[in-house]
Design a protein around this motif. Structure first.
Motif, short mmCIF file in Angstrom:
data_model
loop_
_atom_site.label_atom_id
_atom_site.label_comp_id
_atom_site.label_asym_id
_atom_site.label_seq_id
_atom_site.Cartn_x
_atom_site.Cartn_y
_atom_site.Cartn_z
N GLY A 24 48.64 38.83 38.91
CA GLY A 24 47.52 39.54 38.44
C GLY A 24 46.97 40.30 39.64
N SER A 49 43.16 36.32 37.35
CA SER A 49 43.66 36.87 36.40
C SER A 49 45.14 36.31 36.22
CB SER A 49 43.84 38.59 36.86
OG SER A 49 44.43 38.62 37.90
N ASP A 51 46.38 33.98 34.05
CA ASP A 51 46.62 33.99 32.75
C ASP A 51 46.34 35.16 31.90
OD1 ASP A 51 47.60 31.33 32.91
OD2 ASP A 51 45.44 30.68 32.49
N ASP A 52 45.88 36.25 32.14
CA ASP A 52 45.58 37.52 31.53
C ASP A 52 45.37 38.42 32.60
OD1 ASP A 52 44.35 39.74 30.33
OD2 ASP A 52 43.28 38.73 29.07
N ASP A 54 44.71 41.50 32.90
CA ASP A 54 43.50 42.47 32.92
C ASP A 54 42.20 41.76 32.80
OD1 ASP A 54 45.59 44.64 32.89
OD2 ASP A 54 45.73 44.15 30.92
N ASN A 55 42.05 40.54 32.97
CA ASN A 55 40.80 39.79 32.73
C ASN A 55 40.71 38.52 33.57
OD1 ASN A 55 38.48 39.13 31.24
ND2 ASN A 55 39.66 37.87 30.06
N GLN A 57 39.13 34.94 34.45
CA GLN A 57 38.56 33.68 34.13
C GLN A 57 38.19 32.58 34.90
OE1 GLN A 57 41.20 32.67 30.41
NE2 GLN A 57 42.22 34.46 30.83
N ASP A 80 38.65 31.93 27.38
CA ASP A 80 38.93 33.61 27.38
C ASP A 80 38.37 34.16 26.09
OD1 ASP A 80 39.86 35.81 27.95
OD2 ASP A 80 41.64 35.51 27.11
N GLY A 82 37.76 37.46 26.33
CA GLY A 82 37.94 38.85 26.68
C GLY A 82 36.99 39.56 27.79
#
Length: 165
Positions: A24, A49, A51-52, A54-55, A57, A80, A82
């Motif tokens: 990420g 980032s 696990d996502d 664009d985000n 956590q 999460d 978002g």
């Protein structure tokens, strides 16, 4: 790991060690560390980032004194939803009646709220475990708050965060 010496320069005990390989654009964002009272374990809290992509956590993990990961990165704070989190700060607060080392983690959420979460590090049975015991929003709006924690005693802490426009 660096050893501080009373009369002289610090000495390197463990050479620089990479203990994450997350992906990420913010794989290990604003990390903060706090040692347990035995000096055998370190809780590392951070946003990622991993696990996502664009985000960011919130996560926490436990290392030993050589930088070996004993408890892999686990979600803490809000799961999460978002919305990005970050600006993490962790402090050791006390040892509870069960012998668990307690920590408080401050972080910002969604560029608008500041939260604190409680973690418990158990080392009974030889293998450390880390659990989240609570998570509380303490100020809104913060405009990208950067929570700072001062531990007063075993029953209280003071937490400050930025408030701006």
């Amino acid at each position: 790991v660096v050893q501080l010496n009373q009369k002289g320069a610090p000495s390197i005990v463990v050479p620089p060690t990479q203990f994450t390989t997350f992906g990420g654009d913010r794989p290990f964002n604003h990390p903060s560390v706090a040692a347990d009272p035995t000096g055998k374990f370190v809780v590392v809290a951070f946003a990622s980032s991993k696990d996502d992509l664009d985000n960011t956590q919130e996560y926490a993990m436990v290392l030993d004194t050589a930088g070996k990961v004993l408890v892999p990165a686990m979600h803490i704070g809000l799961q999460d939803d978002g919305n990005n989190t970050g600006a993490t700060n962790v402090r050791f607060t006390h040892v509870d009646g069960s012998g668990n080392a307690r920590f408080m983690v401050g972080y910002q959420h969604n560029n608008n709220e500041s939260y604190v979460a409680g973690l418990a590090l158990s080392t009974t049975g030889g293998t450390p475990t880390l659990t989240q015991s609570w998570n509380t929003q303490f100020y809104r709006p913060t405009n990208i708050g950067r929570p700072e924690i001062a531990v007063i005693d075993t029953a209280s802490s003071t937490v400050c965060t930025e408030v701006g426009r």
